[in-house]
Design a protein around this motif. Sequence first.
Motif, mmCIF file in Angstrom:
data_model
loop_
_atom_site.group_PDB
_atom_site.id
_atom_site.type_symbol
_atom_site.label_atom_id
_atom_site.label_comp_id
_atom_site.label_asym_id
_atom_site.label_seq_id
_atom_site.Cartn_x
_atom_site.Cartn_y
_atom_site.Cartn_z
ATOM 1 N N ARG A 1 17.629 9.853 28.039
ATOM 2 C CA ARG A 1 18.780 9.060 28.463
ATOM 3 C C ARG A 1 19.802 8.962 27.340
ATOM 4 O O ARG A 1 19.459 8.758 26.183
ATOM 5 N N TYR A 2 21.063 9.151 27.693
ATOM 6 C CA TYR A 2 22.137 9.014 26.710
ATOM 7 C C TYR A 2 22.228 7.568 26.242
ATOM 8 O O TYR A 2 22.214 6.639 27.054
ATOM 9 N N GLN A 3 22.271 7.388 24.914
ATOM 10 C CA GLN A 3 22.392 6.056 24.342
ATOM 11 C C GLN A 3 23.665 6.021 23.503
ATOM 12 O O GLN A 3 23.785 6.779 22.547
ATOM 13 N N PRO A 4 24.612 5.172 23.806
ATOM 14 C CA PRO A 4 25.866 5.164 23.051
ATOM 15 C C PRO A 4 25.702 4.773 21.593
ATOM 16 O O PRO A 4 26.535 5.134 20.770
ATOM 17 N N ALA A 5 24.613 4.055 21.255
ATOM 18 C CA ALA A 5 24.437 3.635 19.864
ATOM 19 C C ALA A 5 23.688 4.671 19.047
ATOM 20 O O ALA A 5 23.580 4.545 17.832
ATOM 21 N N GLU A 6 23.206 5.703 19.716
ATOM 22 C CA GLU A 6 22.382 6.707 19.044
ATOM 23 C C GLU A 6 23.272 7.721 18.331
ATOM 24 O O GLU A 6 24.348 8.071 18.828
ATOM 25 N N LYS A 7 22.821 8.197 17.169
ATOM 26 C CA LYS A 7 23.544 9.282 16.504
ATOM 27 C C LYS A 7 22.960 10.582 17.044
ATOM 28 O O LYS A 7 21.881 11.011 16.646
ATOM 29 N N HIS A 8 23.681 11.201 17.955
ATOM 30 C CA HIS A 8 23.171 12.399 18.621
ATOM 31 C C HIS A 8 23.522 13.647 17.839
ATOM 32 O O HIS A 8 24.507 13.700 17.102
ATOM 33 N N ALA A 9 22.718 14.673 18.058
ATOM 34 C CA ALA A 9 23.012 15.979 17.473
ATOM 35 C C ALA A 9 24.178 16.600 18.235
ATOM 36 O O ALA A 9 24.604 16.080 19.275
ATOM 37 N N SER A 10 24.699 17.722 17.733
ATOM 38 C CA SER A 10 25.855 18.332 18.401
ATOM 39 C C SER A 10 25.469 18.820 19.801
ATOM 40 O O SER A 10 26.294 18.824 20.714
ATOM 41 N N GLN A 11 24.229 19.237 19.973
ATOM 42 C CA GLN A 11 23.742 19.616 21.299
ATOM 43 C C GLN A 11 22.407 18.933 21.559
ATOM 44 O O GLN A 11 21.481 19.054 20.764
ATOM 45 N N GLU A 12 22.362 18.240 22.677
ATOM 46 C CA GLU A 12 21.112 17.605 23.096
ATOM 47 C C GLU A 12 21.092 17.612 24.608
ATOM 48 O O GLU A 12 22.149 17.649 25.244
ATOM 49 N N PHE A 13 19.899 17.545 25.176
ATOM 50 C CA PHE A 13 19.778 17.511 26.628
ATOM 51 C C PHE A 13 19.641 16.050 27.031
ATOM 52 O O PHE A 13 18.564 15.455 26.895
ATOM 53 N N LEU A 14 20.735 15.465 27.499
ATOM 54 C CA LEU A 14 20.777 14.043 27.818
ATOM 55 C C LEU A 14 21.200 13.859 29.271
ATOM 56 O O LEU A 14 21.736 14.770 29.899
ATOM 57 N N PHE A 15 20.976 12.659 29.772
ATOM 58 C CA PHE A 15 21.450 12.395 31.124
ATOM 59 C C PHE A 15 21.845 10.924 31.255
ATOM 60 O O PHE A 15 21.489 10.080 30.441
ATOM 61 N N LEU A 16 22.629 10.660 32.281
ATOM 62 C CA LEU A 16 22.945 9.299 32.700
ATOM 63 C C LEU A 16 22.937 9.290 34.220
ATOM 64 O O LEU A 16 23.444 10.244 34.833
ATOM 65 N N PRO A 17 22.410 8.262 34.851
ATOM 66 C CA PRO A 17 22.562 8.181 36.312
ATOM 67 C C PRO A 17 24.042 8.114 36.659
ATOM 68 O O PRO A 17 24.831 7.513 35.928
ATOM 69 N N LEU A 18 24.410 8.716 37.765
ATOM 70 C CA LEU A 18 25.821 8.756 38.135
ATOM 71 C C LEU A 18 26.364 7.357 38.428
ATOM 72 O O LEU A 18 27.573 7.128 38.397
ATOM 73 N N THR A 19 25.460 6.422 38.684
ATOM 74 C CA THR A 19 25.874 5.046 38.963
ATOM 75 C C THR A 19 26.047 4.215 37.690
ATOM 76 O O THR A 19 26.451 3.063 37.753
ATOM 77 N N HIS A 20 25.748 4.805 36.543
ATOM 78 C CA HIS A 20 25.830 4.056 35.289
ATOM 79 C C HIS A 20 27.278 3.729 34.952
ATOM 80 O O HIS A 20 28.199 4.492 35.278
ATOM 81 N N ARG A 21 27.450 2.608 34.266
ATOM 82 C CA ARG A 21 28.809 2.172 33.869
ATOM 83 C C ARG A 21 29.531 3.212 33.026
ATOM 84 O O ARG A 21 30.750 3.343 33.072
ATOM 85 N N LEU A 22 28.790 3.936 32.202
ATOM 86 C CA LEU A 22 29.407 4.921 31.312
ATOM 87 C C LEU A 22 29.554 6.295 31.964
ATOM 88 O O LEU A 22 29.891 7.266 31.293
ATOM 89 N N ALA A 23 29.295 6.363 33.252
ATOM 90 C CA ALA A 23 29.467 7.622 33.980
ATOM 91 C C ALA A 23 30.603 7.500 34.990
ATOM 92 O O ALA A 23 30.678 8.263 35.950
ATOM 93 N N ALA A 24 31.520 6.572 34.757
ATOM 94 C CA ALA A 24 32.586 6.325 35.736
ATOM 95 C C ALA A 24 33.502 7.543 35.890
ATOM 96 O O ALA A 24 33.872 7.917 37.003
#
Lengths: 190, 299
Positions: free
Chosen positions: B60-83
Amino acid sequence: MSHHNITRQPGSLGFIRLMMVVSGMSPLFILWAARGIPLISDRTFLSMCAAFILVPNFFLWWRFATARKEADKRTLAIGRVEDHRDHLLVYLFSMLLPFYNADPENMRQIASVMIALAFIIFLFWHLHLHYMNILFAVMGFRIYTVYPNHAGGSLADKAPFVVITKRSTLEDGISMDAYRLSDTVYIEVS
Amino acid sequence: MTLDCDLSNINTIEFGVGYAPITGHIFSAISVDMDVKLALANMVRNTWQNMRVLGSAPTRYQPAEKHASQEFLFLPLTHRLAAFPKTLFDVANFPLNQLNLTTPNDMFCYFAIFHDTNNKKLIAIKRPAQFKGVVKSKLVHLVSNSLKLVSDTVFKLDSDFDVLVDAANVYILRPSGYELLCDLQSEILRLAPSVVSDIALEITEINFNEIENYVRTHPRAARLAFSISSQENYKDIKISKLKRVCRQMGVTLRTVNNKLEMPDTDILTFLEILDRRLYEIDLTGTQELYRATSRSKYR
Protein backbone atom coordinates in the motif's frame (compact mmCIF):
# COMPACT_ATOMS: atom_id res chain seq x y z
CA MET A 1 3.21 28.19 -18.79
CA SER A 2 2.00 29.71 -22.12
CA HIS A 3 -1.78 29.44 -21.81
CA HIS A 4 -2.47 31.07 -25.18
CA ASN A 5 -1.18 27.92 -26.88
CA ILE A 6 -3.84 25.72 -25.31
CA THR A 7 -6.42 26.39 -27.99
CA ARG A 8 -9.41 24.27 -28.74
CA GLN A 9 -9.93 23.10 -32.29
CA PRO A 10 -13.40 22.68 -33.80
CA GLY A 11 -12.79 19.15 -35.07
CA SER A 12 -10.64 17.57 -37.72
CA LEU A 13 -11.17 15.56 -40.95
CA GLY A 14 -12.77 18.57 -42.66
CA PHE A 15 -12.17 17.26 -46.18
CA ILE A 16 -13.64 13.85 -45.32
CA ARG A 17 -16.71 15.54 -43.86
CA LEU A 18 -17.09 17.48 -47.09
CA MET A 19 -16.86 14.30 -49.11
CA MET A 20 -19.42 12.66 -46.85
CA VAL A 21 -21.83 15.54 -47.38
CA VAL A 22 -21.45 15.30 -51.15
CA SER A 23 -21.73 11.52 -50.93
CA GLY A 24 -25.07 12.04 -49.18
CA MET A 25 -26.26 13.86 -52.27
CA SER A 26 -25.61 10.90 -54.54
CA PRO A 27 -29.38 10.30 -55.01
CA LEU A 28 -29.71 13.84 -56.36
CA PHE A 29 -26.90 13.30 -58.88
CA ILE A 30 -28.39 9.92 -59.85
CA LEU A 31 -31.77 11.58 -60.47
CA TRP A 32 -30.15 14.41 -62.41
CA ALA A 33 -28.15 11.94 -64.47
CA ALA A 34 -31.33 10.02 -65.26
CA ARG A 35 -33.23 13.17 -66.20
CA GLY A 36 -30.46 15.05 -67.97
CA ILE A 37 -30.30 18.77 -68.81
CA PRO A 38 -31.00 20.00 -72.37
CA LEU A 39 -28.34 22.73 -72.08
CA ILE A 40 -25.48 20.29 -71.44
CA SER A 41 -24.65 17.28 -73.60
CA ASP A 42 -25.46 13.92 -72.03
CA ARG A 43 -21.84 12.80 -72.28
CA THR A 44 -20.56 15.81 -70.31
CA PHE A 45 -23.43 15.89 -67.85
CA LEU A 46 -23.32 12.14 -67.15
CA SER A 47 -19.55 12.37 -66.63
CA MET A 48 -20.02 15.20 -64.16
CA CYS A 49 -22.76 13.36 -62.27
CA ALA A 50 -20.66 10.18 -62.24
CA ALA A 51 -17.74 12.12 -60.79
CA PHE A 52 -19.93 13.65 -58.09
CA ILE A 53 -21.22 10.20 -57.21
CA LEU A 54 -18.07 8.10 -57.45
CA VAL A 55 -15.40 10.40 -56.01
CA PRO A 56 -17.12 11.28 -52.69
CA ASN A 57 -18.28 7.70 -52.16
CA PHE A 58 -14.77 6.50 -52.83
CA PHE A 59 -13.52 8.82 -50.06
CA LEU A 60 -16.28 7.62 -47.74
CA TRP A 61 -15.26 4.02 -48.38
CA TRP A 62 -11.56 4.98 -48.02
CA ARG A 63 -12.21 6.70 -44.70
CA PHE A 64 -14.07 3.66 -43.40
CA ALA A 65 -11.35 1.27 -44.64
CA THR A 66 -8.66 3.44 -43.01
CA ALA A 67 -10.57 3.52 -39.73
CA ARG A 68 -10.77 -0.27 -39.75
CA LYS A 69 -7.12 -0.72 -40.74
CA GLU A 70 -5.89 1.68 -38.04
CA ALA A 71 -8.38 0.33 -35.49
CA ASP A 72 -9.57 3.91 -35.16
CA LYS A 73 -12.39 3.02 -32.84
CA ARG A 74 -13.49 4.14 -29.43
CA THR A 75 -15.47 2.61 -26.66
CA LEU A 76 -18.30 5.10 -26.32
CA ALA A 77 -20.44 5.54 -23.22
CA ILE A 78 -24.01 6.09 -24.34
CA GLY A 79 -26.16 8.69 -22.62
CA ARG A 80 -29.54 9.94 -23.75
CA VAL A 81 -30.37 8.77 -27.26
CA GLU A 82 -32.55 10.18 -30.01
CA ASP A 83 -33.49 8.17 -33.04
CA HIS A 84 -33.08 10.43 -36.05
CA ARG A 85 -34.56 8.43 -38.85
CA ASP A 86 -36.79 11.43 -39.42
CA HIS A 87 -33.70 13.46 -40.39
CA LEU A 88 -33.48 11.47 -43.60
CA LEU A 89 -37.08 12.38 -44.45
CA VAL A 90 -36.36 16.06 -43.71
CA TYR A 91 -33.29 15.80 -45.91
CA LEU A 92 -35.28 14.17 -48.72
CA PHE A 93 -38.24 16.49 -48.81
CA SER A 94 -36.63 19.81 -47.93
CA MET A 95 -33.37 19.44 -49.84
CA LEU A 96 -33.28 16.68 -52.40
CA LEU A 97 -36.66 17.07 -54.06
CA PRO A 98 -36.52 20.89 -54.53
CA PHE A 99 -33.16 20.52 -56.27
CA TYR A 100 -34.45 17.65 -58.38
CA ASN A 101 -37.40 19.81 -59.43
CA ALA A 102 -35.13 22.65 -60.55
CA ASP A 103 -35.39 22.87 -64.31
CA PRO A 104 -32.77 25.41 -65.46
CA GLU A 105 -33.44 26.93 -68.85
CA ASN A 106 -30.19 28.81 -69.27
CA MET A 107 -26.66 28.90 -67.98
CA ARG A 108 -27.42 31.54 -65.35
CA GLN A 109 -30.10 29.34 -63.82
CA ILE A 110 -27.68 26.41 -63.82
CA ALA A 111 -25.14 28.62 -62.06
CA SER A 112 -27.70 29.70 -59.46
CA VAL A 113 -28.68 26.06 -58.80
CA MET A 114 -24.99 25.18 -58.36
CA ILE A 115 -24.45 28.10 -56.00
CA ALA A 116 -27.53 27.12 -53.97
CA LEU A 117 -26.23 23.55 -53.84
CA ALA A 118 -22.84 24.84 -52.70
CA PHE A 119 -24.52 26.78 -49.87
CA ILE A 120 -26.42 23.66 -48.80
CA ILE A 121 -23.23 21.59 -48.91
CA PHE A 122 -21.43 24.19 -46.83
CA LEU A 123 -24.25 24.28 -44.27
CA PHE A 124 -24.37 20.51 -43.95
CA TRP A 125 -20.58 20.45 -43.58
CA HIS A 126 -20.48 23.28 -41.07
CA LEU A 127 -23.32 21.84 -38.96
CA HIS A 128 -21.71 18.38 -38.96
CA LEU A 129 -24.69 16.86 -40.78
CA HIS A 130 -22.43 14.69 -42.88
CA TYR A 131 -24.11 11.53 -41.63
CA MET A 132 -27.24 12.17 -43.73
CA ASN A 133 -26.82 9.50 -46.34
CA ILE A 134 -29.45 7.22 -47.84
CA LEU A 135 -26.65 4.73 -48.48
CA PHE A 136 -26.55 3.96 -44.73
CA ALA A 137 -30.30 3.41 -44.70
CA VAL A 138 -30.07 1.13 -47.74
CA MET A 139 -27.43 -0.93 -45.93
CA GLY A 140 -29.71 -1.35 -42.94
CA PHE A 141 -28.11 1.18 -40.60
CA ARG A 142 -29.98 3.46 -38.25
CA ILE A 143 -28.83 6.85 -37.09
CA TYR A 144 -28.90 7.92 -33.46
CA THR A 145 -27.83 11.16 -31.87
CA VAL A 146 -26.24 10.43 -28.51
CA TYR A 147 -26.09 13.04 -25.79
CA PRO A 148 -23.16 12.68 -23.43
CA ASN A 149 -23.15 10.45 -20.44
CA HIS A 150 -22.20 12.96 -17.78
CA ALA A 151 -19.97 10.62 -15.83
CA GLY A 152 -16.68 12.42 -15.34
CA GLY A 153 -18.16 15.84 -14.67
CA SER A 154 -16.39 18.78 -16.24
CA LEU A 155 -13.74 16.62 -17.89
CA ALA A 156 -16.21 14.63 -19.98
CA ASP A 157 -17.16 15.56 -23.51
CA LYS A 158 -20.29 17.74 -23.56
CA ALA A 159 -20.88 17.61 -27.30
CA PRO A 160 -23.40 15.13 -28.73
CA PHE A 161 -22.25 12.71 -31.37
CA VAL A 162 -23.91 10.52 -33.97
CA VAL A 163 -23.79 6.75 -34.04
CA ILE A 164 -24.62 4.79 -37.17
CA THR A 165 -25.54 1.26 -36.21
CA LYS A 166 -27.73 -1.67 -37.14
CA ARG A 167 -29.07 -1.93 -33.60
CA SER A 168 -32.79 -1.33 -33.33
CA THR A 169 -32.37 0.47 -29.99
CA LEU A 170 -29.66 2.10 -27.94
CA GLU A 171 -30.09 2.29 -24.20
CA ASP A 172 -28.80 4.95 -21.89
CA GLY A 173 -25.87 3.67 -19.84
CA ILE A 174 -24.50 1.03 -22.20
CA SER A 175 -21.15 1.26 -23.91
CA MET A 176 -20.33 0.29 -27.47
CA ASP A 177 -17.29 0.10 -29.75
CA ALA A 178 -17.57 2.12 -32.92
CA TYR A 179 -15.24 3.25 -35.68
CA ARG A 180 -14.63 6.94 -36.09
CA LEU A 181 -15.74 8.34 -39.43
CA SER A 182 -15.25 11.87 -38.14
CA ASP A 183 -14.92 13.44 -34.71
CA THR A 184 -18.72 13.53 -34.35
CA VAL A 185 -19.86 10.52 -36.38
CA TYR A 186 -19.16 6.89 -35.49
CA ILE A 187 -20.20 3.70 -37.16
CA GLU A 188 -20.64 0.40 -35.38
CA VAL A 189 -19.74 -2.58 -37.51
CA SER A 190 -19.63 -6.08 -36.12
CA MET B 1 -3.45 -9.19 -7.25
CA THR B 2 -4.33 -9.08 -10.95
CA LEU B 3 -5.45 -6.32 -13.21
CA ASP B 4 -9.16 -6.08 -13.86
CA CYS B 5 -8.43 -5.57 -17.57
CA ASP B 6 -7.01 -8.45 -19.59
CA LEU B 7 -3.91 -7.04 -21.33
CA SER B 8 -3.67 -10.00 -23.66
CA ASN B 9 -7.14 -9.29 -25.09
CA ILE B 10 -7.19 -5.57 -25.68
CA ASN B 11 -10.12 -4.45 -27.82
CA THR B 12 -9.83 -0.65 -28.06
CA ILE B 13 -7.00 1.76 -27.33
CA GLU B 14 -7.33 5.51 -27.02
CA PHE B 15 -4.64 8.08 -26.40
CA GLY B 16 -5.01 11.39 -24.65
CA VAL B 17 -3.09 14.29 -23.19
CA GLY B 18 -3.64 16.54 -20.23
CA TYR B 19 -2.85 20.20 -19.85
CA ALA B 20 -2.87 22.07 -16.57
CA PRO B 21 -3.54 25.78 -17.14
CA ILE B 22 -4.60 28.04 -14.29
CA THR B 23 -8.27 27.53 -15.14
CA GLY B 24 -8.05 23.84 -14.34
CA HIS B 25 -7.13 20.57 -15.96
CA ILE B 26 -8.03 20.03 -19.59
CA PHE B 27 -7.95 16.58 -21.09
CA SER B 28 -8.44 15.55 -24.66
CA ALA B 29 -8.35 12.29 -26.52
CA ILE B 30 -6.12 12.44 -29.59
CA SER B 31 -6.65 10.17 -32.60
CA VAL B 32 -3.58 8.03 -33.28
CA ASP B 33 -2.71 5.39 -35.84
CA MET B 34 -2.15 1.68 -35.40
CA ASP B 35 1.61 1.99 -34.82
CA VAL B 36 1.07 4.31 -31.88
CA LYS B 37 -1.63 2.01 -30.50
CA LEU B 38 0.72 -0.95 -30.69
CA ALA B 39 3.40 1.10 -28.94
CA LEU B 40 0.93 2.00 -26.19
CA ALA B 41 -0.09 -1.63 -25.79
CA ASN B 42 3.58 -2.57 -25.41
CA MET B 43 4.06 0.21 -22.90
CA VAL B 44 1.24 -0.96 -20.69
CA ARG B 45 2.41 -4.58 -20.82
CA ASN B 46 5.95 -3.43 -19.96
CA THR B 47 4.57 -1.45 -17.07
CA TRP B 48 2.72 -4.40 -15.59
CA GLN B 49 5.72 -6.64 -16.14
CA ASN B 50 8.04 -4.13 -14.45
CA MET B 51 5.64 -3.94 -11.53
CA ARG B 52 5.54 -7.71 -11.14
CA VAL B 53 9.35 -7.86 -11.21
CA LEU B 54 9.36 -5.58 -8.16
CA GLY B 55 6.96 -7.79 -6.25
CA SER B 56 4.31 -10.44 -6.73
CA ALA B 57 1.83 -8.25 -4.87
CA PRO B 58 1.86 -4.49 -4.37
CA THR B 59 2.24 -2.82 -1.00
CA ARG B 60 0.00 0.00 0.00
CA TYR B 61 1.22 3.48 -0.88
CA GLN B 62 2.09 5.44 2.25
CA PRO B 63 2.53 9.21 1.87
CA ALA B 64 4.90 9.37 4.85
CA GLU B 65 7.14 6.63 3.49
CA LYS B 66 10.39 7.41 1.69
CA HIS B 67 9.83 5.35 -1.44
CA ALA B 68 12.38 4.20 -3.95
CA SER B 69 12.24 5.60 -7.48
CA GLN B 70 10.38 2.46 -8.57
CA GLU B 71 8.19 0.38 -6.33
CA PHE B 72 5.10 -1.74 -6.84
CA LEU B 73 2.47 0.11 -4.81
CA PHE B 74 -1.27 0.42 -4.85
CA LEU B 75 -4.15 2.46 -3.48
CA PRO B 76 -7.83 1.55 -3.59
CA LEU B 77 -9.57 3.74 -6.14
CA THR B 78 -11.88 4.93 -3.36
CA HIS B 79 -8.97 6.26 -1.29
CA ARG B 80 -8.79 9.98 -0.59
CA LEU B 81 -5.39 10.20 -2.28
CA ALA B 82 -6.67 8.52 -5.44
CA ALA B 83 -9.11 11.30 -6.35
CA PHE B 84 -7.27 12.35 -9.50
CA PRO B 85 -6.96 8.89 -11.10
CA LYS B 86 -10.54 8.12 -10.08
CA THR B 87 -11.74 11.30 -11.76
CA LEU B 88 -9.91 10.34 -14.91
CA PHE B 89 -11.21 6.77 -14.78
CA ASP B 90 -14.81 7.90 -14.35
CA VAL B 91 -14.86 10.08 -17.46
CA ALA B 92 -17.24 8.47 -19.91
CA ASN B 93 -16.02 10.02 -23.16
CA PHE B 94 -13.10 12.41 -23.40
CA PRO B 95 -13.44 15.23 -25.90
CA LEU B 96 -11.68 14.20 -29.10
CA ASN B 97 -9.03 16.21 -30.94
CA GLN B 98 -9.97 19.32 -29.05
CA LEU B 99 -6.52 20.64 -28.24
CA ASN B 100 -3.84 22.30 -30.30
CA LEU B 101 -0.69 20.27 -29.72
CA THR B 102 1.83 22.91 -30.77
CA THR B 103 3.43 23.24 -27.35
CA PRO B 104 4.25 19.91 -25.73
CA ASN B 105 5.89 21.81 -22.88
CA ASP B 106 2.40 22.70 -21.61
CA MET B 107 1.39 19.09 -21.14
CA PHE B 108 1.52 17.64 -17.68
CA CYS B 109 0.55 14.07 -18.56
CA TYR B 110 -0.41 11.74 -21.32
CA PHE B 111 -2.58 8.68 -20.89
CA ALA B 112 -3.98 5.70 -22.70
CA ILE B 113 -7.37 4.08 -22.22
CA PHE B 114 -7.66 0.35 -22.82
CA HIS B 115 -10.80 -1.73 -23.01
CA ASP B 116 -10.54 -5.50 -23.21
CA THR B 117 -12.94 -7.83 -24.97
CA ASN B 118 -15.07 -7.99 -21.80
CA ASN B 119 -15.29 -4.20 -21.75
CA LYS B 120 -13.07 -3.94 -18.67
CA LYS B 121 -11.34 -0.58 -18.62
CA LEU B 122 -7.78 0.35 -17.73
CA ILE B 123 -6.17 3.78 -17.81
CA ALA B 124 -2.40 4.14 -17.93
CA ILE B 125 -0.91 7.52 -17.09
CA LYS B 126 2.54 8.97 -17.58
CA ARG B 127 4.07 12.19 -16.47
CA PRO B 128 6.15 13.08 -19.54
CA ALA B 129 9.53 14.42 -18.55
CA GLN B 130 10.55 13.23 -22.02
CA PHE B 131 8.44 15.79 -23.92
CA LYS B 132 10.55 18.65 -22.72
CA GLY B 133 13.77 16.80 -23.33
CA VAL B 134 12.92 16.04 -26.94
CA VAL B 135 11.74 19.57 -27.75
CA LYS B 136 15.02 21.04 -26.51
CA SER B 137 17.17 18.47 -28.27
CA LYS B 138 17.70 18.32 -31.98
CA LEU B 139 16.74 15.08 -33.64
CA VAL B 140 18.31 13.87 -36.85
CA HIS B 141 17.26 11.01 -39.05
CA LEU B 142 18.80 9.20 -41.99
CA VAL B 143 17.37 10.18 -45.37
CA SER B 144 19.07 8.90 -48.54
CA ASN B 145 22.39 8.29 -46.78
CA SER B 146 22.44 11.79 -45.25
CA LEU B 147 21.56 12.93 -41.78
CA LYS B 148 18.80 15.53 -41.81
CA LEU B 149 17.24 17.53 -39.03
CA VAL B 150 13.76 16.46 -38.00
CA SER B 151 11.75 19.63 -38.30
CA ASP B 152 8.40 18.23 -37.19
CA THR B 153 7.15 18.47 -33.64
CA VAL B 154 8.13 15.20 -32.01
CA PHE B 155 6.49 13.48 -29.09
CA LYS B 156 8.49 10.73 -27.57
CA LEU B 157 6.65 7.93 -25.86
CA ASP B 158 8.35 6.36 -22.88
CA SER B 159 8.95 2.66 -22.36
CA ASP B 160 6.35 2.35 -19.62
CA PHE B 161 3.74 4.26 -17.66
CA ASP B 162 3.91 5.60 -14.11
CA VAL B 163 0.43 4.60 -13.00
CA LEU B 164 -2.22 2.05 -13.98
CA VAL B 165 -5.84 2.51 -12.96
CA ASP B 166 -8.50 -0.17 -13.12
CA ALA B 167 -11.98 -0.33 -11.65
CA ALA B 168 -10.74 -1.26 -8.17
CA ASN B 169 -7.23 0.11 -7.65
CA VAL B 170 -4.50 2.51 -8.64
CA TYR B 171 -1.21 0.71 -9.25
CA ILE B 172 1.90 2.85 -8.90
CA LEU B 173 5.29 2.14 -10.45
CA ARG B 174 6.91 5.52 -9.78
CA PRO B 175 5.72 7.06 -6.51
CA SER B 176 7.30 10.46 -7.27
CA GLY B 177 5.58 10.52 -10.67
CA TYR B 178 2.27 9.71 -9.00
CA GLU B 179 2.74 12.48 -6.45
CA LEU B 180 3.49 15.03 -9.15
CA LEU B 181 0.61 13.84 -11.34
CA CYS B 182 -1.93 14.16 -8.54
CA ASP B 183 -0.34 17.25 -6.99
CA LEU B 184 -0.38 15.10 -3.92
CA GLN B 185 1.50 17.56 -1.73
CA SER B 186 -1.33 20.11 -1.98
CA GLU B 187 -3.96 17.41 -1.67
CA ILE B 188 -2.35 15.97 1.47
CA LEU B 189 -2.16 19.41 3.10
CA ARG B 190 -5.79 20.06 2.18
CA LEU B 191 -7.11 16.75 3.52
CA ALA B 192 -4.82 16.28 6.53
CA PRO B 193 -6.98 18.26 9.01
CA SER B 194 -9.96 15.99 8.34
CA VAL B 195 -7.70 12.94 8.73
CA VAL B 196 -6.51 14.28 12.10
CA SER B 197 -10.07 14.88 13.26
CA ASP B 198 -10.87 11.25 12.35
CA ILE B 199 -7.91 10.13 14.48
CA ALA B 200 -9.11 12.39 17.29
CA LEU B 201 -12.43 10.54 17.38
CA GLU B 202 -10.55 7.31 18.23
CA ILE B 203 -7.82 8.61 20.57
CA THR B 204 -9.97 10.75 22.82
CA GLU B 205 -7.37 11.23 25.57
CA ILE B 206 -5.30 13.50 23.34
CA ASN B 207 -6.28 17.06 22.35
CA PHE B 208 -5.74 17.13 18.57
CA ASN B 209 -6.90 20.73 17.95
CA GLU B 210 -3.42 22.20 17.65
CA ILE B 211 -2.27 19.21 15.63
CA GLU B 212 -5.15 19.79 13.22
CA ASN B 213 -3.94 23.36 12.65
CA TYR B 214 -0.32 22.27 12.45
CA VAL B 215 -0.85 19.77 9.63
CA ARG B 216 -2.45 22.43 7.41
CA THR B 217 0.96 24.01 6.82
CA HIS B 218 3.49 21.28 7.61
CA PRO B 219 3.74 18.70 4.79
CA ARG B 220 5.74 16.15 6.77
CA ALA B 221 3.22 16.20 9.62
CA ALA B 222 0.34 15.99 7.15
CA ARG B 223 1.87 12.88 5.58
CA LEU B 224 2.36 11.32 9.01
CA ALA B 225 -1.31 11.90 9.78
CA PHE B 226 -2.30 9.92 6.69
CA SER B 227 0.13 7.17 7.59
CA ILE B 228 -1.24 6.93 11.13
CA SER B 229 -4.84 6.71 9.98
CA SER B 230 -3.98 3.88 7.58
CA GLN B 231 -2.74 1.66 10.41
CA GLU B 232 -5.34 -0.78 11.61
CA ASN B 233 -4.37 -0.67 15.29
CA TYR B 234 -3.90 3.06 15.94
CA LYS B 235 -7.22 2.99 17.78
CA ASP B 236 -5.79 0.44 20.25
CA ILE B 237 -2.97 2.66 21.52
CA LYS B 238 -2.50 2.47 25.30
CA ILE B 239 -2.07 5.96 26.75
CA SER B 240 0.26 4.79 29.50
CA LYS B 241 2.64 3.27 26.95
CA LEU B 242 2.33 6.36 24.74
CA LYS B 243 3.29 8.59 27.65
CA ARG B 244 6.37 6.45 28.39
CA VAL B 245 7.58 6.59 24.78
CA CYS B 246 6.92 10.35 24.62
CA ARG B 247 9.07 10.79 27.75
CA GLN B 248 11.85 8.73 26.14
CA MET B 249 11.71 10.73 22.92
CA GLY B 250 11.60 14.10 24.63
CA VAL B 251 7.97 15.04 23.86
CA THR B 252 6.59 17.25 26.64
CA LEU B 253 3.00 16.22 27.46
CA ARG B 254 0.80 18.25 29.79
CA THR B 255 -2.77 17.72 30.88
CA VAL B 256 -5.21 20.51 30.09
CA ASN B 257 -8.95 20.01 30.70
CA ASN B 258 -8.42 16.23 31.13
CA LYS B 259 -6.72 15.92 27.76
CA LEU B 260 -3.07 15.55 26.92
CA GLU B 261 -1.47 18.12 24.67
CA MET B 262 2.04 19.14 23.64
CA PRO B 263 3.79 22.32 22.42
CA ASP B 264 3.94 22.96 18.66
CA THR B 265 7.66 22.15 18.61
CA ASP B 266 6.93 18.58 19.73
CA ILE B 267 3.98 17.86 17.40
CA LEU B 268 6.11 16.36 14.62
CA THR B 269 7.93 14.06 17.03
CA PHE B 270 4.61 13.05 18.59
CA LEU B 271 3.19 12.12 15.19
CA GLU B 272 6.32 10.12 14.38
CA ILE B 273 5.80 8.18 17.61
CA LEU B 274 2.18 7.44 16.71
CA ASP B 275 3.36 6.32 13.27
CA ARG B 276 6.00 3.98 14.79
CA ARG B 277 8.88 5.84 13.16
CA LEU B 278 10.93 6.53 16.28
CA TYR B 279 12.46 3.62 18.05
CA GLU B 280 14.95 2.79 20.74
CA ILE B 281 17.55 0.07 20.62
CA ASP B 282 20.07 -0.95 23.28
CA LEU B 283 22.89 -3.20 22.08
CA THR B 284 25.79 -1.64 23.96
CA GLY B 285 24.28 -0.79 27.32
CA THR B 286 23.55 2.70 26.01
CA GLN B 287 20.05 3.57 24.88
CA GLU B 288 20.10 4.65 21.22
CA LEU B 289 17.15 6.42 19.62
CA TYR B 290 16.52 6.22 15.85
CA ARG B 291 14.16 7.68 13.30
CA ALA B 292 13.06 5.50 10.37
CA THR B 293 12.22 7.40 7.17
CA SER B 294 11.05 4.15 5.72
CA ARG B 295 9.79 1.21 7.74
CA SER B 296 7.79 -1.92 7.27
CA LYS B 297 6.46 -4.31 9.87
CA TYR B 298 8.85 -7.17 10.60
CA ARG B 299 6.55 -9.28 12.79
